[in-house]
Design an enzyme around this catalytic site. Structure first.
Site, PDB file in Angstrom:
ATOM      1  N   HIS A 185     -31.096 -94.488 -91.635  1.00  0.00           N
ATOM      2  CA  HIS A 185     -31.247 -93.651 -90.436  1.00  0.00           C
ATOM      3  C   HIS A 185     -32.433 -94.059 -89.568  1.00  0.00           C
ATOM      4  O   HIS A 185     -32.542 -93.593 -88.426  1.00  0.00           O
ATOM      5  CB  HIS A 185     -31.410 -92.183 -90.823  1.00  0.00           C
ATOM      6  CG  HIS A 185     -30.177 -91.560 -91.369  1.00  0.00           C
ATOM      7  ND1 HIS A 185     -28.952 -91.662 -90.749  1.00  0.00           N
ATOM      8  CD2 HIS A 185     -29.965 -90.833 -92.507  1.00  0.00           C
ATOM      9  CE1 HIS A 185     -28.043 -91.028 -91.465  1.00  0.00           C
ATOM     10  NE2 HIS A 185     -28.628 -90.520 -92.535  1.00  0.00           N
ATOM     11  N   ASP A 230     -22.731 -95.175 -97.057  1.00  0.00           N
ATOM     12  CA  ASP A 230     -23.335 -93.846 -97.093  1.00  0.00           C
ATOM     13  C   ASP A 230     -22.515 -92.918 -96.202  1.00  0.00           C
ATOM     14  O   ASP A 230     -22.006 -93.336 -95.164  1.00  0.00           O
ATOM     15  CB  ASP A 230     -24.778 -93.938 -96.590  1.00  0.00           C
ATOM     16  CG  ASP A 230     -25.546 -92.637 -96.686  1.00  0.00           C
ATOM     17  OD1 ASP A 230     -25.221 -91.712 -95.925  1.00  0.00           O
ATOM     18  OD2 ASP A 230     -26.486 -92.544 -97.493  1.00  0.00           O
ATOM     19  N   HIS A 283     -23.247 -90.607 -94.206  1.00  0.00           N
ATOM     20  CA  HIS A 283     -23.798 -90.319 -92.883  1.00  0.00           C
ATOM     21  C   HIS A 283     -23.854 -91.605 -92.062  1.00  0.00           C
ATOM     22  O   HIS A 283     -24.070 -92.687 -92.609  1.00  0.00           O
ATOM     23  CB  HIS A 283     -25.183 -89.696 -93.021  1.00  0.00           C
ATOM     24  CG  HIS A 283     -25.194 -88.495 -93.915  1.00  0.00           C
ATOM     25  ND1 HIS A 283     -25.819 -88.493 -95.150  1.00  0.00           N
ATOM     26  CD2 HIS A 283     -24.609 -87.282 -93.773  1.00  0.00           C
ATOM     27  CE1 HIS A 283     -25.637 -87.314 -95.721  1.00  0.00           C
ATOM     28  NE2 HIS A 283     -24.898 -86.564 -94.908  1.00  0.00           N
ATOM     29  N   ASP A 307     -23.321 -90.249-101.204  1.00  0.00           N
ATOM     30  CA  ASP A 307     -23.168 -88.886-100.726  1.00  0.00           C
ATOM     31  C   ASP A 307     -21.772 -88.589-100.189  1.00  0.00           C
ATOM     32  O   ASP A 307     -21.519 -87.478 -99.709  1.00  0.00           O
ATOM     33  CB  ASP A 307     -24.240 -88.531 -99.694  1.00  0.00           C
ATOM     34  CG  ASP A 307     -24.654 -89.686 -98.817  1.00  0.00           C
ATOM     35  OD1 ASP A 307     -23.948 -90.719 -98.817  1.00  0.00           O
ATOM     36  OD2 ASP A 307     -25.679 -89.580 -98.127  1.00  0.00           O
TER      37      ASP A 307
END
EC number: 3.5.1.-
Length: 369
Positions: free
Chosen positions: A143, A180, A182, A268
């Site tokens: 991120h 991931d 996200h 996740d």
């Protein structure tokens, strides 16, 4: 040939503060809690399972080397690096800028070791000392854009490693595959204009960051077409992820033919993760890893580096990670103890909405040269 493995005790010492997400706040009646959602115990439990399962006997431990300023500046701005130094030097650390990404006093040392662990493993795989490897680093990185920390991420570990492969090792084409759950917004930002790094993100549509990760976000200038987002509907499971691998990811990698594949390995998207709504199981991650490892064998002499990203289930992340490690070593050790519980919950049939979301990406691959 040997499979490398990076872990450092300090990865388990990341200070995530006293709140569950943002800092505890008496005015808002947000109580302190012992375990932040990104508490490092989840990654430590993964490492301990690698040891307790016997997989560590089939891995070559690699000591993390702290990333230098020069390493970090290949992916980040000088202003961001200086700000992280400032926060790390505060008496009790503090918020790095987005309200949820905390750094304890001295935490820059761990962030450097996280990025540096990815760099060191990349160096050894790229030079042929190792055939492949897994860097179980913490904090995660995907991120963090060029100029900021974000979403529990201080430095963008996969991008720091890719920058090293490009600038120091002379590689002309590197691919970063991020599964991931996200969106890998930071990785996208760093390589937005650069065709020398192909970025692919498989993620839950509109989960985090807000309003990010659309399939129309494709890069700019010379980098147009070299950023691929595959936003999947909430509830997607093994069938959708494997369809995305087969229809998009593997075709993109074969079209691009990188000299090295770096996988942002977040877990996740698992059924038991609290920060998303996907339905992937340990076997789903195993099959994704197997496909990617086989693809690397076909196109880049097997050079593949897995770098830990997110994953917030202390119960299930270790077994999802173990499945990937087992595919790297070729040795099975433990069955998934959650398999029977999760097997009947869905995710193993490809739904029309999932198929449509994936197949609208396929024509975009024609721009890869």
């Amino acid at each position: 040939m040997a499979i490398g493995y990076v872990w450092n005790t300090l990865y388990g010492w990341v200070d995530t503060g006293t709140g569950s997400l943002a800092a505890a706040n008496l005015t808002a009646r947000m109580q302190p809690i012992s375990h932040h959602l990104a508490h490092p115990d989840t990654k430590r439990r993964f490492h301990e399972l690698v040891c307790a399962s016997g997989q560590i006997e089939h891995l070559t431990p690699i000591a993390a080397v702290a990333a230098t300023d020069a390493d970090i500046l290949r992916a980040h701005s000088a202003a961001h690096l200086e700000n992280m130094k400032r926060v790390s030097n505060l008496p009790t650390g503090g918020d790095t800028g987005d309200g949820i990404t905390m750094m304890g006093n001295g935490g820059l040392e761990i962030a450097r070791l996280s990025a540096g662990g990815a760099v060191e493993l990349t160096r050894r795989v790229a030079t042929g000392e190792l055939s492949a490897g897994y860097a179980l680093v913490n904090p995660p990185g995907h991120h963090a854009p060029h100029n900021a920390a974000m979403g529990f991420c201080i430095f963008n570990n996969t991008s720091v490693a890719a920058g090293y492969a490009r600038a120091v090792l002379g590689m002309e084409r590197v691919a970063i595959l991020d599964w991931d759950v996200h969106h890998g917004n930071g990785t996208q930002d760093i390589w937005w204009n650069d065709p020398s790094v192909l970025t692919i993100s498989l993620h839950q549509h509109l989960c985090f960051p807000p309003d990010s990760g659309y399939s129309t976000e494709r890069g700019a200038g010379n980098g147009h077409g070299y950023n691929i987002n595959v936003p999947l509907p909430p509830g997607s499971g093994n069938a959708a992820y494997l369809h995305a691998m087969d229809q998009v990811v593997l075709h993109a990698l074969r079209a691009y033919r990188p000299q090295l594949i770096i996988v942002g390995s977040g877990f996740d998207a698992s059924m038991l993760d609290p920060l998303a709504r996907m339905m992937v199981t340990a076997d789903g991650f195993r099959q994704m890893a197997r496909r990617t490892i086989d693809c690397a064998a076909d196109i880049c002499d097997g050079r593949i580096v897995f770098v830990q990203e997110g994953g917030y289930s202390p119960h299930y992340l270790p077994f999802c990670g173990l499945a990937v490690i087992e595919e790297l070593t070729g040795v099975r050790s433990l069955p998934d103890p959650y398999h029977e519980f999760l097997a009947g919950m869905g995710g193993n049939t490809l739904l029309d909405a999932e198929r449509a979301a994936i197949e609208e990406i396929v024509p975009l691959l024609a721009d890869i040269r």
